[in-house]
Motif scaffolding. Structure first.
Motif, PDB file in Angstrom:
ATOM      1  N   ASP A  87     -15.739   2.855  10.664  1.00 17.03           N
ATOM      2  CA  ASP A  87     -14.350   2.876  11.125  1.00 17.03           C
ATOM      3  C   ASP A  87     -14.242   2.782  12.641  1.00 17.03           C
ATOM      4  O   ASP A  87     -13.176   2.410  13.161  1.00 17.03           O
ATOM      5  N   ASP A 144      -9.932   8.723   5.503  1.00 16.30           N
ATOM      6  CA  ASP A 144      -8.473   8.809   5.604  1.00 16.30           C
ATOM      7  C   ASP A 144      -8.029   9.474   6.900  1.00 16.30           C
ATOM      8  O   ASP A 144      -6.924   9.218   7.384  1.00 16.30           O
ATOM      9  N   SER A 150       0.828  -1.210   0.000  1.00 15.81           N
ATOM     10  CA  SER A 150       0.000   0.000   0.000  1.00 15.81           C
ATOM     11  C   SER A 150       0.862   1.259   0.000  1.00 15.81           C
ATOM     12  O   SER A 150       0.505   2.275  -0.593  1.00 15.81           O
ATOM     13  N   GLN A 183       0.869   4.224  -2.787  1.00 12.77           N
ATOM     14  CA  GLN A 183       0.723   5.607  -2.348  1.00 12.77           C
ATOM     15  C   GLN A 183       1.783   6.482  -3.020  1.00 12.77           C
ATOM     16  O   GLN A 183       1.496   7.580  -3.493  1.00 12.77           O
ATOM     17  N   THR A 199      -5.681  -3.098   6.842  1.00  9.23           N
ATOM     18  CA  THR A 199      -6.914  -2.529   7.373  1.00  9.23           C
ATOM     19  C   THR A 199      -7.591  -1.658   6.321  1.00  9.23           C
ATOM     20  O   THR A 199      -6.944  -0.806   5.702  1.00  9.23           O
ATOM     21  N   PHE A 202      -2.712   0.389   5.208  1.00  3.91           N
ATOM     22  CA  PHE A 202      -4.094   0.865   5.246  1.00  3.91           C
ATOM     23  C   PHE A 202      -4.586   1.041   3.815  1.00  3.91           C
ATOM     24  O   PHE A 202      -3.860   1.550   2.955  1.00  3.91           O
ATOM     25  N   LEU A 240     -10.175   1.324   5.710  1.00  4.05           N
ATOM     26  CA  LEU A 240     -10.825   2.446   6.371  1.00  4.05           C
ATOM     27  C   LEU A 240     -11.633   3.226   5.347  1.00  4.05           C
ATOM     28  O   LEU A 240     -11.261   3.295   4.168  1.00  4.05           O
ATOM     29  N   ALA A 250      -5.410   5.372  14.087  1.00  5.31           N
ATOM     30  CA  ALA A 250      -5.312   3.917  14.194  1.00  5.31           C
ATOM     31  C   ALA A 250      -4.184   3.516  15.140  1.00  5.31           C
ATOM     32  O   ALA A 250      -3.039   3.933  14.951  1.00  5.31           O
ATOM     33  N   VAL A 292      -7.569   2.971   2.090  1.00  6.25           N
ATOM     34  CA  VAL A 292      -8.669   3.926   2.220  1.00  6.25           C
ATOM     35  C   VAL A 292      -9.272   4.082   0.828  1.00  6.25           C
ATOM     36  O   VAL A 292      -8.692   4.730  -0.048  1.00  6.25           O
ATOM     37  N   ASN A 321      -9.076   8.894   9.816  1.00  7.20           N
ATOM     38  CA  ASN A 321      -8.990   7.898  10.882  1.00  7.20           C
ATOM     39  C   ASN A 321      -7.678   7.121  10.846  1.00  7.20           C
ATOM     40  O   ASN A 321      -7.334   6.443  11.815  1.00  7.20           O
ATOM     41  N   ARG A 322      -6.950   7.217   9.740  1.00  5.37           N
ATOM     42  CA  ARG A 322      -5.664   6.524   9.664  1.00  5.37           C
ATOM     43  C   ARG A 322      -4.701   7.056  10.713  1.00  5.37           C
ATOM     44  O   ARG A 322      -3.872   6.317  11.244  1.00  5.37           O
TER      45      ARG A 322
END
Length: 629
Positions: free
Chosen positions: A478, A508, A285, A289, A503, A522, A505, A514, A524, A510-511
């Protein structure tokens, strides 16, 4: 006394409100009476206090009339009664027409100002980007467009949505911040009305993005918006249209509405694929990104006349600061990781990972390669995996299906989720459809520590945490995901073993909340789709490239042990890694250092390093390659 004063004020206000409510004629009469009450006594006072005032009463009354006439713009003429009456009449007529003219001009100006404030004026721009709709996707899309346009003098992003113009501008300013050379223009109106779509001039735009609103029912809105866009702009020319739908069942309808030049992304399908790929390759991930945002290195297609007639394998080491990964053929097809012997044609373009579209520059000479450090990967023996899926949502059946395509026979998947009838039915159907994967369902609350404590989670090769689908006015999905992650973090601390957790979600933001290790993966979905849409809006050929990357068949991005390419503990040039990957029919695009995996902001991931630079790999380090699975 105070109560009497307050009551008097209320009665006076009530009387005034009733008077005003009677209509225009009453207001005119009231204003006229109030004016006379003030002007006439004041005029008497002026005349009687003036030393030069006439001595006779008739002269003073005439002077009073002149003062009142001048004040009220009635001329105050003196003469015979018919003359006075006609002069007053003419003055009233002139006053009426002038007042009407001023009122019309004022009304027109107010309407224009109100239209500007409401965002109803037309955007007269060319080669701009249009966003249709409003959701949390707006902010990452605008942020990425600002980064993509950083090297341009003047860029424009026009947003059309039913939301108020001032409210949109405030949210963009708050959540995006400074936009540099990019100007963001907001317009208010229905995105499904072809006449209203003209406010953002989609016919002259470089790209039009139809945003997803986050709910299943909004797929129909996306389809309707695409149909309205077709009606507003029958001939799109160079304009790129990119849309997204959540439910894969609506993808075909949206694609038909988007037309031949449009691209529609299936949010659930892409999210499920990336979750599965990342669950088998921790750190993936982070790689996506880096590749999808405009802050680092991205995919570009460049023409390179000097490489015409040469092999693809030669091109891999022809750039010092760019990574070659494929060819764009004349028909528009993207050929990722072609054979090294493939010849570059005159009309082919080189697909590279580089900092910007102007940074793909041929090296003066090929970088040095240490032949003594090159190794090769041995054959990989089939290995069964044990995977754990915590939670369930509409993407879960897709995840099970994708896992079934990737894993070796004999692998197992334990699913723990609420025992709702809908979930039980979907899980049973997924278990029946799986061919390689042995799926077992366990009913339980994943937010309860007792449920997790009975699972022996450290024994699993990978853990996937999903949030439940939002239903009605239920809480943020979430929330339960974060609680589950808290318990997983406690298990890590108690056992001293690092868990491989992926995970999902929905938000974003809430990342950052975490409670897991810094290097945890993550997914998202909203941000992921926003990045994909923005990339495609800048280069429509990238849609085919991403289709290939996210499928189980063909070539994809992998993180493989560095020892499969070079000897550990030796300082070698990165070009040596690229050459070793080439000999295994792979394209190296970077690496991940295990020692830096928990250190932000890159978490050990280095995309497109300089081939002239050196690196020393150790245990746990990975090389990022584009290769067949």
């Amino acid at each position: 006394m105070a109560e009497r004063t307050a009551a008097a004020r209320l009665r006076a206000r009530y009387w005034f409100d009733n008077l005003v409510a009677r209509g225009t004629a009453t207001l005119i009469g009231l204003l006229t009476l109030a004016c006379l009450v003030v002007v006439v006594p004041a005029s008497f006072g002026l005349v009687w206090s003036d030393r030069r005032t006439p001595a006779t009463l008739s002269g003073r009354l005439a002077a009073v009339w002149e003062s009142v006439g001048e004040t009220l713009r009635l001329r105050g003429a003196i003469g015979t009664p018919p003359y006075v009456v006609l002069s007053v009449l003419l003055a009233l007529v002139a006053l009426f027409f002038v007042s009407t003219l001023v009122s019309l001009i004022t009304s027109g100006i107010n309407e224009k100002i109100m239209a500007l404030r409401l965002g109803h004026s037309t955007v007269l721009e060319e080669r701009h980007t249009v966003l249709l709709g409003w959701s949390d996707q707006v902010f990452p899309v605008v942020s990425e467009l600002v980064a993509a346009n950083a090297n341009q003098r003047r860029a424009v992003v026009a947003i059309l949505s039913p939301k108020g113009k001032a409210e949109m501008e405030d949210e963009v300013n708050t959540k995006v911040g400074r936009t540099g050379t990019t100007r963001v223009i907001c317009r208010n109106g229905s995105i499904t009305d072809p006449a209203v779509l003209a406010r953002v001039s989609p016919q002259t735009a470089d790209a039009v993005l139809v945003l997803s609103h986050g709910d299943d029912g909004d797929d129909a809105l996306a389809v309707k918006t695409l149909l309205a866009l077709n009606a507003a702009v029958p001939e799109r020319g160079r304009t790129v249209v990119v849309a997204a739908v959540r439910d894969a069942r609506h993808h075909m309808a949206a694609s038909l509405a988007a037309g031949p030049g449009g691209r529609v992304l299936s949010i659930d399908d892409i999210t499920a694929r990336l979750i599965v790929q990342t669950s088998r390759q921790p750190g993936l991930s982070r790689v996506y990104q880096e590749l999808l945002d405009f802050d680092g290195d991205e995919f570009y297609m460049v023409a390179e006349p000097a490489l015409i007639g040469r092999s693809f394998g030669e091109a891999l080491l022809s750039y010092a600061t760019s990574s070659v990964v494929g060819l764009l053929r004349p028909g528009g097809a993207v050929d990722l990781n072609p054979p090294s012997a493939a010849v570059i044609g005159a009309d082919d373009r080189i697909v590279v990972v580089t900092r910007d579209d102007d940074t793909a520059i041929l090296a003066d000479q090929p970088p040095s390669v240490d032949e003594t450090a090159i190794t090769s990967a041995g054959p990989r023996a089939p290995s069964a995996e044990r995977l754990l899926l915590l939670g369930w949502n509409r993407r879960a059946p897709m995840i099970v299906d994708q896992l079934d395509r990737y894993v070796d026979p004999g692998s197992g998947l334990d699913v723990v989720a609420h025992g709702d009838p809908d979930i039980l039915g979907a899980a049973a159907a997924a278990r029946t459809a799986a061919q390689r994967l042995d799926v077992a369902f366990h009913s339980g609350d994943i937010a309860e520590p007792q449920t997790l404590g009975h699972l022996d989670i450290p024994s699993y090769d990978g853990v996937i945490v999903l949030g439940y689908d939002r239903s009605g006015d239920s809480t943020d999905p979430d929330d339960q995901t974060l609680i589950t992650l808290l318990h997983l973090r406690a298990l890590e601390a108690a056992t001293g073993r690092e868990l491989s957790v992926v995970t999902e979600l929905s938000d974003d933001r809430n990342r950052l909340l975490a409670p897991v290790g810094e290097g945890t993966d993550f997914i998202v979905s909203g941000r992921l789709i926003s990045l994909l849409m923005t990339q495609i809006s800048q280069n429509r050929q990238l849609a085919d490239l991403f289709d290939q990357l996210f499928t189980a068949e063909g070539d994809g991005i992998h993180l493989r042990p560095a020892t499969d390419y070079v000897l550990p503990g030796r300082e070698i040039s990165y070009a040596t890694v690229v050459e070793s990957a080439r000999r295994q029919r792979q394209c190296a695009i970077g690496y991940r250092l295990h020692a830096d995996a928990a250190i932000g902001p890159y978490y050990g991931v280095r995309i497109n390093p300089d081939k002239r630079g050196t690196v020393c790999f150790g245990a746990g380090d990975r090389v990022i390659v584009l290769a067949a699975d």
